[in-house]
Design an enzyme around this catalytic site. Structure first.
Site, mmCIF file in Angstrom:
data_model
loop_
_atom_site.group_PDB
_atom_site.id
_atom_site.type_symbol
_atom_site.label_atom_id
_atom_site.label_comp_id
_atom_site.label_asym_id
_atom_site.label_seq_id
_atom_site.Cartn_x
_atom_site.Cartn_y
_atom_site.Cartn_z
ATOM 1 N N LYS A 61 -10.617 -3.202 -8.312
ATOM 2 C CA LYS A 61 -10.084 -2.447 -9.463
ATOM 3 C C LYS A 61 -9.579 -3.405 -10.550
ATOM 4 C CE LYS A 61 -6.918 -0.366 -6.971
ATOM 5 N NZ LYS A 61 -7.171 -0.979 -5.635
ATOM 6 N N ARG A 99 -1.816 7.353 -7.116
ATOM 7 C CA ARG A 99 -2.072 6.933 -5.742
ATOM 8 C C ARG A 99 -1.807 8.030 -4.729
ATOM 9 N NH1 ARG A 99 -1.949 0.994 -6.243
ATOM 10 N NH2 ARG A 99 -2.216 0.186 -4.160
ATOM 11 N N ARG A 124 -8.142 -13.923 -1.490
ATOM 12 C CA ARG A 124 -7.631 -13.836 -2.869
ATOM 13 C C ARG A 124 -6.505 -14.844 -3.121
ATOM 14 N NH1 ARG A 124 -5.867 -8.244 -5.253
ATOM 15 N NH2 ARG A 124 -4.635 -8.152 -3.347
ATOM 16 N N ARG A 160 -0.791 -13.663 -2.660
ATOM 17 C CA ARG A 160 0.143 -12.540 -2.834
ATOM 18 C C ARG A 160 0.837 -12.272 -1.509
ATOM 19 N NH1 ARG A 160 -2.540 -7.467 -5.933
ATOM 20 N NH2 ARG A 160 -1.653 -6.333 -4.175
ATOM 21 N N ARG A 174 -1.626 -1.255 4.131
ATOM 22 C CA ARG A 174 -2.073 -0.795 2.805
ATOM 23 C C ARG A 174 -3.369 0.005 2.937
ATOM 24 N NH1 ARG A 174 -2.435 -6.375 0.101
ATOM 25 N NH2 ARG A 174 -3.419 -5.314 -1.643
#
Ligand code: AP5
Length: 272
Positions: A13, A88, A127, A163, A174
């Site tokens: 996203k 969400r 990431r 992160r 998540r």
């Protein structure tokens, strides 16, 4: 254009929003980024959000909705916006409906980015973000290299950080929360005739092309296609020059061999 990008953590996203933002000159509104900024500056909102974010749960609706109301009322959002990571859950989607009605800015489209869960976990584990300029990389799929190896803010190599919610346990939570709370929005937007679903696996450019097509942006789709075709032609050019180099190398070898043969013939004749 007013767009929502829906998708599981790691579906791309943020990556795709950034590309659309630069192309369309409309802001990316990422509730994740807004919340991380609030946590980083230690604001009251940040302190309230921190624990939920670290555990991979959703932050309270009231906090997120307050942030969104404020952000969508800013002048740059009048031209349009890309909502990344919001809404969400169903209450957030219903509140967004009401807010956009009030602002007379209905959504144009909601795009669902589909990626299988093994690939989501792989992307999230790789990431890394530059602590100075905020650019997102991936150690496995898009490490910083070439012209992107230097941070535009510091002029030094990027300082890559992970992160805190990209660890194995939080990622699992998540993904679970996404299935339970966010996935039902697919039917919510399908029922309103706004939903488009795209395959978000494959190269980033390929996904952008699919996204552009889903949003009815043929110029962007063509631009990406031209870029991809140019990069496919580049290795062909390389191999042509490689062929020339090989041929040149071959000629050199042949000449050297001929010199050797002439020298040994001369040597044989002089011995006789
Ligand atoms: P948020 O920041 O929104 O995180 P998320 O939804 O979990 O999404 P991500 O940012 O992890 O993934 P992405 O889909 O943007 O993927 P990206 O492009 O980075 O939310 C964080 C937390 O904040 C939540 O858990 C919650 O606590 C809270 N929160 C946020 N919004 C909320 C809300 N509305 N309500 C309540 N709480 C909220 O890509 C991932 C990686 O993959 C990158 O390394 C990238 O380089 C790579 N990649 C991208 N595309 C490709 C590709 N095609 N091929 C290979 N690699 C790719």
């Amino acid at each position: 254009m007013r767009i929502v990008l829906l998708g599981a953590p790691g579906s791309g996203k943020g990556t795709q929003s950034q590309r659309l933002m630069h192309r369309e000159h409309i802001p990316q509104v990422s509730t994740g980024d807004l919340l991380r900024a609030a946590v980083a500056c230690g604001s009251k909102l940040g302190l309230k959000a921190k624990a939920a974010m670290e555990a991979g749960r959703l932050v309270e609706d009231a906090l997120v909705l307050g942030m969104i109301r404020e952000r969508l009322r800013q002048p740059d959002a009048r031209r349009g916006f890309i909502l990344d990571g919001f809404p969400r859950n169903l209450p957030q989607a219903q509140s967004l409906d009401r807010l956009l009605k009030k602002l007379r800015q209905p959504l144009d489209a909601v795009v669902q980015l589909e990626v299988n869960s093994a690939e989501l976990v792989r992307r999230l584990s790789g990431r890394r973000t530059c602590a100075d300029c905020g650019r997102v990389f991936n150690l496995l799929t898009s490490p910083p290299r070439g012209s992107q190896a230097t941070c535009p803010k510091t002029g030094q190599p990027h300082r890559l950080v992970q992160r805190p919610d990209d660890n194995e346990t939080t990622v699992a939570e998540r993904l679970r929360v996404y299935d339970e709370k966010t996935r039902p929005l697919i039917d919510f937007y399908r029922a309103r005739g706004l939903l488009r679903v795209i395959d978000a696996e494959g190269q980033v450019d390929t996904v952008t092309r699919r996204l552009a097509r889903a949003l009815g942006m043929p110029a962007l789709a063509r631009a990406i296609q031209r870029k991809a075709a140019a990069s496919r032609r580049a290795p062909a050019k390389k191999s042509a020059s490689a062929r020339r180099a090989r041929a040149a190398g071959g000629k050199k070898k042949a000449k050297a061999q001929a010199r050797k043969t002439r020298a040994s013939t001369r040597a044989r004749r002089s011995r006789r």
